[in-house]
Design a protein around this motif. Structure first.
Motif, PDB file in Angstrom:
ATOM      1  N   ASP A  10       0.542  -1.373   0.111  1.00 56.39           N
ATOM      2  CA  ASP A  10      -0.321  -0.538   0.040  1.00 56.39           C
ATOM      3  C   ASP A  10       0.745   0.721   0.115  1.00 56.39           C
ATOM      4  OD1 ASP A  10      -2.179  -1.469   0.170  1.00 56.39           O
ATOM      5  OD2 ASP A  10      -2.570  -1.115   1.717  1.00 56.39           O
ATOM      6  N   LEU A  11       2.033   0.754   0.934  1.00 55.60           N
ATOM      7  CA  LEU A  11       2.568   2.597   0.674  1.00 55.60           C
ATOM      8  C   LEU A  11       2.803   2.675  -0.644  1.00 55.60           C
ATOM      9  CD1 LEU A  11       4.549   4.649   2.192  1.00 55.60           C
ATOM     10  CD2 LEU A  11       6.186   3.159   2.906  1.00 55.60           C
ATOM     11  N   ALA A  16       3.763   5.997  -6.203  1.00 58.40           N
ATOM     12  CA  ALA A  16       3.259   5.717  -7.460  1.00 58.40           C
ATOM     13  C   ALA A  16       1.877   6.968  -7.982  1.00 58.40           C
ATOM     14  CB  ALA A  16       2.829   4.091  -7.385  1.00 58.40           C
ATOM     15  N   ASP A  17       1.096   6.377  -6.401  1.00 57.80           N
ATOM     16  CA  ASP A  17       0.017   7.391  -7.003  1.00 57.80           C
ATOM     17  C   ASP A  17       0.253   9.041  -6.921  1.00 57.80           C
ATOM     18  OD1 ASP A  17      -1.879   5.294  -7.472  1.00 57.80           O
ATOM     19  OD2 ASP A  17      -3.223   5.477  -5.493  1.00 57.80           O
ATOM     20  N   VAL A  18       1.197   9.422  -6.006  1.00 56.95           N
ATOM     21  CA  VAL A  18       1.566  10.495  -5.637  1.00 56.95           C
ATOM     22  C   VAL A  18       2.512  11.001  -7.054  1.00 56.95           C
ATOM     23  CG1 VAL A  18       3.344  12.462  -4.245  1.00 56.95           C
ATOM     24  CG2 VAL A  18       1.280  10.480  -3.489  1.00 56.95           C
ATOM     25  N   ALA A  19       3.402  10.208  -7.663  1.00 50.35           N
ATOM     26  CA  ALA A  19       4.188   9.958  -8.730  1.00 50.35           C
ATOM     27  C   ALA A  19       3.177  10.478  -9.531  1.00 50.35           C
ATOM     28  CB  ALA A  19       5.553   9.602  -8.597  1.00 50.35           C
ATOM     29  N   ALA A  20       2.500   9.762 -10.286  1.00 51.44           N
ATOM     30  CA  ALA A  20       1.609  10.394 -11.016  1.00 51.44           C
ATOM     31  C   ALA A  20       0.759  11.201 -10.622  1.00 51.44           C
ATOM     32  CB  ALA A  20       0.934   8.861 -11.008  1.00 51.44           C
ATOM     33  N   ALA A  21       0.426  11.818  -9.839  1.00 53.92           N
ATOM     34  CA  ALA A  21      -0.901  13.375 -10.148  1.00 53.92           C
ATOM     35  C   ALA A  21       0.485  14.193  -9.869  1.00 53.92           C
ATOM     36  CB  ALA A  21      -1.161  13.491  -8.538  1.00 53.92           C
TER      37      ALA A  21
END
Length: 162
Positions: A10-11, A16-21
């Motif tokens: 999950d971490l 990855a979500d932060v990087a994609a955003a």
């Protein structure tokens, strides 16, 4: 959620979500600026045919995709070298330094004693005159947005019509 409370998987997903955003916002910003520049270029030289993308940024697939849309929006063809040739712009910066030096656009370096305590930061190094439209000032918190990126038929528009 606290990082310590997340599983490793999950971490990893959260990072990855932060990087994609971040990438999404960076590409959107780049495309807004490129669209504005393409519009100005077309005003100055209506026979312009190409949007050329090069350097390290051109190796990014999302950047290429976004700039391809900008090119289409302005009826331009995008030209881009193969990703293996899209490298960092260090050579371009060095060349700009040589050109500035040859034009006498340099400052004397600090003295030997001053050099120990000297730090110079130049985030924007002008290479020529700037178009006055790029120096428009907006009230704090207000950003200029490219017309093609403004939302249409938003919920607030619907509420205003009701």
């Amino acid at each position: 959620a606290k990082a310590s409370a997340l599983s490793e998987e999950d971490l990893h997903k959260a990072k990855a979500d932060v990087a994609a955003a971040f990438q999404n916002v960076a590409v959107q910003h780049l495309c807004e600026r490129a669209s504005r520049a393409a519009g100005w270029a077309m005003e100055l030289e209506p026979s312009t045919k190409w949007l050329v993308v090069a350097g390290g940024v051109a190796a990014n697939k999302e950047v290429r995709k976004g700039l391809e849309e900008v090119a289409e929006e302005h009826s331009l063809q995008m030209r881009c070298p193969p990703p293996r040739l899209c490298v960092d712009n260090g050579v371009m910066v060095a060349w700009a330094g040589i050109e500035r030096f040859l034009l006498g656009l340099y400052e004397e370096p600090p003295s030997k004693t001053g050099a120990d305590n000297h730090v110079e930061i130049r985030p924007r190094w002008p290479l020529g005159e700037r178009d006055p439209r790029s120096q428009q000032r907006f009230p704090k918190g207000q950003k200029r947005k490219a017309e093609h990126l403004k939302p249409t038929n938003s919920k607030s528009d619907k509420n205003d019509k009701a």
